[in-house]
Design a protein around this motif. Structure first.
Motif, PDB file in Angstrom:
ATOM      1  N   HIS A  56     107.174  73.098  16.228  1.00 28.50           N
ATOM      2  CA  HIS A  56     108.343  73.928  16.526  1.00 28.50           C
ATOM      3  C   HIS A  56     109.588  73.145  16.938  1.00 28.50           C
ATOM      4  O   HIS A  56     110.598  73.738  17.268  1.00 28.50           O
ATOM      5  N   LYS A  57     109.557  71.818  16.876  1.00 26.58           N
ATOM      6  CA  LYS A  57     110.741  71.034  17.238  1.00 26.58           C
ATOM      7  C   LYS A  57     111.303  70.229  16.079  1.00 26.58           C
ATOM      8  O   LYS A  57     112.237  69.457  16.259  1.00 26.58           O
ATOM      9  N   THR A  58     110.770  70.376  14.873  1.00 24.92           N
ATOM     10  CA  THR A  58     111.246  69.588  13.739  1.00 24.92           C
ATOM     11  C   THR A  58     111.984  70.465  12.735  1.00 24.92           C
ATOM     12  O   THR A  58     111.855  71.691  12.743  1.00 24.92           O
ATOM     13  N   VAL A  59     112.734  69.819  11.865  1.00 23.59           N
ATOM     14  CA  VAL A  59     113.404  70.520  10.773  1.00 23.59           C
ATOM     15  C   VAL A  59     112.345  70.946   9.769  1.00 23.59           C
ATOM     16  O   VAL A  59     111.480  70.154   9.391  1.00 23.59           O
ATOM     17  N   GLN A  60     112.402  72.190   9.356  1.00 25.27           N
ATOM     18  CA  GLN A  60     111.434  72.732   8.415  1.00 25.27           C
ATOM     19  C   GLN A  60     111.982  72.629   6.996  1.00 25.27           C
ATOM     20  O   GLN A  60     113.121  73.026   6.742  1.00 25.27           O
ATOM     21  N   ARG A  61     111.168  72.099   6.078  1.00 20.79           N
ATOM     22  CA  ARG A  61     111.555  72.015   4.663  1.00 20.79           C
ATOM     23  C   ARG A  61     110.795  73.084   3.910  1.00 20.79           C
ATOM     24  O   ARG A  61     109.574  73.172   3.989  1.00 20.79           O
ATOM     25  N   ILE A  62     111.529  73.899   3.168  1.00 26.12           N
ATOM     26  CA  ILE A  62     110.927  74.963   2.370  1.00 26.12           C
ATOM     27  C   ILE A  62     111.173  74.632   0.910  1.00 26.12           C
ATOM     28  O   ILE A  62     112.327  74.545   0.473  1.00 26.12           O
ATOM     29  N   SER A  63     110.112  74.466   0.163  1.00 25.39           N
ATOM     30  CA  SER A  63     110.225  74.172  -1.265  1.00 25.39           C
ATOM     31  C   SER A  63     110.442  75.480  -2.017  1.00 25.39           C
ATOM     32  O   SER A  63     109.633  76.401  -1.935  1.00 25.39           O
ATOM     33  N   ILE A  64     111.564  75.551  -2.748  1.00 23.73           N
ATOM     34  CA  ILE A  64     111.917  76.789  -3.453  1.00 23.73           C
ATOM     35  C   ILE A  64     111.996  76.583  -4.955  1.00 23.73           C
ATOM     36  O   ILE A  64     112.426  77.491  -5.679  1.00 23.73           O
ATOM     37  N   ASN A  65     111.569  75.420  -5.457  1.00 18.52           N
ATOM     38  CA  ASN A  65     111.744  75.130  -6.876  1.00 18.52           C
ATOM     39  C   ASN A  65     110.877  76.001  -7.773  1.00 18.52           C
ATOM     40  O   ASN A  65     111.114  76.073  -8.971  1.00 18.52           O
ATOM     41  N   GLU A  66     109.875  76.696  -7.237  1.00 18.57           N
ATOM     42  CA  GLU A  66     109.038  77.605  -8.032  1.00 18.57           C
ATOM     43  C   GLU A  66     109.629  79.014  -8.115  1.00 18.57           C
ATOM     44  O   GLU A  66     109.143  79.839  -8.882  1.00 18.57           O
TER      45      GLU A  66
END
Length: 86
Positions: A56-66
């Protein structure tokens, strides 16, 4: 009439979502509550992606290429933000 200097609706954005518009990844930064989840919802209301937040303290990466190009709503806790995928 007088000029409006500032309007405050009582809610502040607790999270930064970038880039917007996006193509491959969306990043969400902020202080997340433990056991939170990020949801991407299309404009018909269908949840197309759910990602649990493990740290809960890091930047979240969300993969949206699909996902197909379009307008989506990113939901996190009590906040909703529109994002555009191209």
């Amino acid at each position: 009439y007088s000029n409006i200097v500032k309007v405050f609706n009582g809610k502040l954005n607790k999270y930064a979502v970038y880039p917007n518009p996006a193509q491959e990844n969306v990043f969400v930064s902020g202080e997340f509550k433990p056991l939170s989840a990020i949801q991407l919802v299309d404009l018909s209301g269908k949840t197309v992606l759910t990602q649990k937040i493990t740290d809960h303290k890091t930047v979240q990466r969300i993969s949206i290429n699909e996902l197909p190009a379009g307008v989506y709503l990113l939901k996190l806790e009590d906040q909703v933000q529109k994002i555009i995928i191209y």
